[in-house]
Motif scaffolding. Structure first.
Motif, PDB file in Angstrom:
ATOM      1  N   LEU A   1       0.838  -1.196   0.000  1.00  0.00           N
ATOM      2  CA  LEU A   1       0.000   0.000   0.000  1.00  0.00           C
ATOM      3  C   LEU A   1       0.872   1.245   0.000  1.00  0.00           C
ATOM      4  CD1 LEU A   1      -2.438  -1.127   2.857  1.00  0.00           C
ATOM      5  CD2 LEU A   1      -2.606  -1.594   0.403  1.00  0.00           C
ATOM      6  N   ASP A   2       0.259   2.387  -0.326  1.00  0.00           N
ATOM      7  CA  ASP A   2       0.964   3.663  -0.242  1.00  0.00           C
ATOM      8  C   ASP A   2       0.769   4.300   1.127  1.00  0.00           C
ATOM      9  OD1 ASP A   2       1.886   3.825  -3.049  1.00  0.00           O
ATOM     10  OD2 ASP A   2      -0.274   3.659  -3.399  1.00  0.00           O
ATOM     11  N   MET A   3      -0.351   3.928   1.778  1.00  0.00           N
ATOM     12  CA  MET A   3      -0.667   4.561   3.062  1.00  0.00           C
ATOM     13  C   MET A   3      -1.687   3.686   3.782  1.00  0.00           C
ATOM     14  SD  MET A   3      -1.484   8.593   3.395  1.00  0.00           S
ATOM     15  CE  MET A   3      -3.245   8.745   3.192  1.00  0.00           C
ATOM     16  N   ILE A   4      -1.623   3.688   5.117  1.00  0.00           N
ATOM     17  CA  ILE A   4      -2.629   2.940   5.880  1.00  0.00           C
ATOM     18  C   ILE A   4      -3.071   3.759   7.085  1.00  0.00           C
ATOM     19  CG2 ILE A   4      -0.933   1.640   7.279  1.00  0.00           C
ATOM     20  CD1 ILE A   4      -3.003  -0.810   6.755  1.00  0.00           C
ATOM     21  N   ALA A   5      -4.368   3.760   7.325  1.00  0.00           N
ATOM     22  CA  ALA A   5      -4.946   4.503   8.441  1.00  0.00           C
ATOM     23  C   ALA A   5      -5.429   3.489   9.471  1.00  0.00           C
ATOM     24  CB  ALA A   5      -6.116   5.357   7.948  1.00  0.00           C
ATOM     25  N   ALA A   6      -4.837   3.547  10.651  1.00  0.00           N
ATOM     26  CA  ALA A   6      -5.187   2.571  11.685  1.00  0.00           C
ATOM     27  C   ALA A   6      -6.048   3.228  12.744  1.00  0.00           C
ATOM     28  CB  ALA A   6      -3.917   2.025  12.325  1.00  0.00           C
ATOM     29  N   ASN A   7      -7.086   2.528  13.156  1.00  0.00           N
ATOM     30  CA  ASN A   7      -7.822   3.009  14.315  1.00  0.00           C
ATOM     31  C   ASN A   7      -7.915   1.910  15.346  1.00  0.00           C
ATOM     32  OD1 ASN A   7      -9.682   1.947  12.312  1.00  0.00           O
ATOM     33  ND2 ASN A   7     -11.248   2.332  13.817  1.00  0.00           N
ATOM     34  N   ARG A   8      -7.853   2.334  16.600  1.00  0.00           N
ATOM     35  CA  ARG A   8      -7.932   1.378  17.700  1.00  0.00           C
ATOM     36  C   ARG A   8      -9.385   1.032  17.936  1.00  0.00           C
ATOM     37  NH1 ARG A   8      -4.308   3.801  21.224  1.00  0.00           N
ATOM     38  NH2 ARG A   8      -5.468   3.461  23.123  1.00  0.00           N
ATOM     39  N   VAL A   9      -9.720  -0.235  17.808  1.00  0.00           N
ATOM     40  CA  VAL A   9     -11.093  -0.651  18.086  1.00  0.00           C
ATOM     41  C   VAL A   9     -11.156  -1.235  19.494  1.00  0.00           C
ATOM     42  CG1 VAL A   9     -11.711  -1.046  15.683  1.00  0.00           C
ATOM     43  CG2 VAL A   9     -10.699  -2.893  17.005  1.00  0.00           C
ATOM     44  N   GLY A  10     -12.365  -1.309  20.001  1.00  0.00           N
ATOM     45  CA  GLY A  10     -12.526  -1.862  21.334  1.00  0.00           C
ATOM     46  C   GLY A  10     -12.281  -0.833  22.421  1.00  0.00           C
ATOM     47  N   VAL A  11     -12.029   0.436  22.019  1.00  0.00           N
ATOM     48  CA  VAL A  11     -11.878   1.526  22.976  1.00  0.00           C
ATOM     49  C   VAL A  11     -13.185   2.305  22.988  1.00  0.00           C
ATOM     50  CG1 VAL A  11     -10.563   3.601  23.556  1.00  0.00           C
ATOM     51  CG2 VAL A  11      -9.425   1.666  22.443  1.00  0.00           C
ATOM     52  N   ALA A  12     -13.756   2.520  24.159  1.00  0.00           N
ATOM     53  CA  ALA A  12     -15.067   3.183  24.247  1.00  0.00           C
ATOM     54  C   ALA A  12     -15.029   4.574  23.638  1.00  0.00           C
ATOM     55  CB  ALA A  12     -15.503   3.272  25.709  1.00  0.00           C
ATOM     56  N   GLY A  13     -16.072   4.922  22.895  1.00  0.00           N
ATOM     57  CA  GLY A  13     -16.206   6.284  22.375  1.00  0.00           C
ATOM     58  C   GLY A  13     -15.427   6.567  21.115  1.00  0.00           C
ATOM     59  N   SER A  14     -14.825   5.557  20.507  1.00  0.00           N
ATOM     60  CA  SER A  14     -14.203   5.797  19.200  1.00  0.00           C
ATOM     61  C   SER A  14     -14.190   4.507  18.385  1.00  0.00           C
ATOM     62  CB  SER A  14     -12.782   6.343  19.351  1.00  0.00           C
ATOM     63  OG  SER A  14     -11.869   5.311  19.552  1.00  0.00           O
ATOM     64  N   GLY A  15     -14.052   4.658  17.086  1.00  0.00           N
ATOM     65  CA  GLY A  15     -13.959   3.485  16.226  1.00  0.00           C
ATOM     66  C   GLY A  15     -15.303   3.029  15.708  1.00  0.00           C
ATOM     67  N   PHE A  16     -15.611   1.761  15.911  1.00  0.00           N
ATOM     68  CA  PHE A  16     -16.819   1.173  15.333  1.00  0.00           C
ATOM     69  C   PHE A  16     -18.100   1.764  15.898  1.00  0.00           C
ATOM     70  CE2 PHE A  16     -14.734  -3.142  14.193  1.00  0.00           C
ATOM     71  CZ  PHE A  16     -14.308  -2.598  13.009  1.00  0.00           C
ATOM     72  N   GLU A  17     -19.077   1.932  15.028  1.00  0.00           N
ATOM     73  CA  GLU A  17     -20.438   2.285  15.430  1.00  0.00           C
ATOM     74  C   GLU A  17     -20.530   3.574  16.224  1.00  0.00           C
ATOM     75  OE1 GLU A  17     -21.674  -1.266  17.424  1.00  0.00           O
ATOM     76  OE2 GLU A  17     -22.360  -2.192  15.572  1.00  0.00           O
ATOM     77  N   CYS A  18     -19.651   4.537  15.951  1.00  0.00           N
ATOM     78  CA  CYS A  18     -19.824   5.823  16.598  1.00  0.00           C
ATOM     79  C   CYS A  18     -19.336   6.925  15.668  1.00  0.00           C
ATOM     80  CB  CYS A  18     -19.115   5.884  17.942  1.00  0.00           C
ATOM     81  SG  CYS A  18     -17.357   5.903  17.787  1.00  0.00           S
ATOM     82  N   ASP A  19     -19.580   8.178  16.079  1.00  0.00           N
ATOM     83  CA  ASP A  19     -19.328   9.298  15.174  1.00  0.00           C
ATOM     84  C   ASP A  19     -17.914   9.851  15.279  1.00  0.00           C
ATOM     85  OD1 ASP A  19     -21.868   9.146  14.131  1.00  0.00           O
ATOM     86  OD2 ASP A  19     -22.711  10.438  15.683  1.00  0.00           O
ATOM     87  N   ASP A  20     -17.219   9.537  16.364  1.00  0.00           N
ATOM     88  CA  ASP A  20     -15.869  10.043  16.562  1.00  0.00           C
ATOM     89  C   ASP A  20     -14.840   8.951  16.331  1.00  0.00           C
ATOM     90  OD1 ASP A  20     -17.207  12.310  17.409  1.00  0.00           O
ATOM     91  OD2 ASP A  20     -15.643  12.772  18.877  1.00  0.00           O
ATOM     92  N   ASN A  21     -13.644   9.394  15.995  1.00  0.00           N
ATOM     93  CA  ASN A  21     -12.598   8.420  15.719  1.00  0.00           C
ATOM     94  C   ASN A  21     -11.251   9.118  15.836  1.00  0.00           C
ATOM     95  OD1 ASN A  21     -11.489   6.016  15.001  1.00  0.00           O
ATOM     96  ND2 ASN A  21     -12.266   5.991  12.914  1.00  0.00           N
TER      97      ASN A  21
END
Ligand code: CTP
Ligand code: CA
Length: 228
Positions: free
Chosen positions: A170-190
């Motif tokens: 890839l040229d670039m990858i964006a990682a987000n931490r899942v399983g942390v309350a209030g960010s990531g999956f199924e919410c508006d903030d990340n």
């Protein structure tokens, strides 16, 4: 301001984005799915269109309205998503923001699977799905100028993300931490940690709509750096 301006134009760029989960059918009434709202990918599609890009959004099953001025193609399974993405090449930029199922039932049952008297277990045989992102990045004749992946990790975020950056070329990858309350999956903030060959940048925490513009600023920067 300057290179970080959220208003820098993407006019003239064809941007292909995949978003949402995929559903892998077990039988006519059941499937294997995953927790993805599609919000991040839809936000990127909306922001890219707002900034003048020609945007195609390949969307798994989500309950989100289509962003304005975006061509949306609805798909269900990883196999469907794979076919739709490949059919939409060439593109200048591919952003793989979908949570693609890694495994699918070897064969979906044509009729509803019934409980069997005397048996308390059910065994499903699952097979690997195609890696859409890696295939786009390895495309012999129609590789986009910039291929961007996402990685949802619960631990060792940089290590796993950089591993995917290298393995999938890839040229670039964006990682987000899942399983942390209030960010990531199924919410508006990340919050995203973005990695490329010799750089990295932390974006957010911020609303997914704002993160989308910050990520697109980075896309423009990387395009400028990699274009001879
Ligand atoms: N991806 C894809 N096709 C697949 C699996 C993943 O295009 N069959 C893409 C995702 O859209 C994402 C990136 O690959 O942009 C990383 O997905 P992720 O699930 O984090 O990585 P995997 O390679 O599937 O590895 P694992 O799930 O084992 O961590
Ligand atoms: Ca995966």
């Amino acid at each position: 301001p300057g290179a970080g301006s959220a208003t820098a134009s993407l006019a003239g760029l064809r941007v292909l984005i995949s978003a949402g989960p995929t559903y892998e059918d077990i039988d006519p009434v059941r499937f294997i799915g995953n927790r993805s709202s599609g919000k991040m990918g839809f936000s990127i599609a909306a922001a890219a269109a707002r900034r003048g890009a020609d945007v195609v959004l390949v969307a798994g099953p989500v309950s989100l309205p289509s962003p304005e001025a975006v061509t949306r193609i609805n798909v269900r399974s990883a196999a469907d998503m794979h076919a739709a993405v490949m059919a939409q090449l060439p593109a200048d930029v591919y952003i793989g923001a979908a949570a693609v199922a890694d495994f699918t039932p070897r064969e979906a049952s044509a009729s509803k699977i019934k409980k069997r008297p005397g048996s308390d277990t059910l065994t499903l045989e699952l097979v690997r799905t195609p890696d859409i992102l890696a295939e786009v990045a390895a495309h012999a004749s129609q590789r986009p100028r910039l291929v961007v992946g996402f990685a949802a990790e619960t631990d060792n975020v940089e290590g796993y993300a950089r591993g995917k950056l290298d393995n999938k070329r890839l040229d670039m990858i964006a990682a987000n931490r899942v399983g942390v309350a209030g960010s990531g999956f199924e919410c508006d903030d990340n919050a995203l940690s973005v990695f490329w060959g010799d750089g990295e940048r932390a974006l957010g925490p911020a609303a997914k709509t704002e993160l989308a513009d910050l990520l697109l600023d980075l896309v423009l920067e990387r395009l400028a750096d990699t274009t001879p």
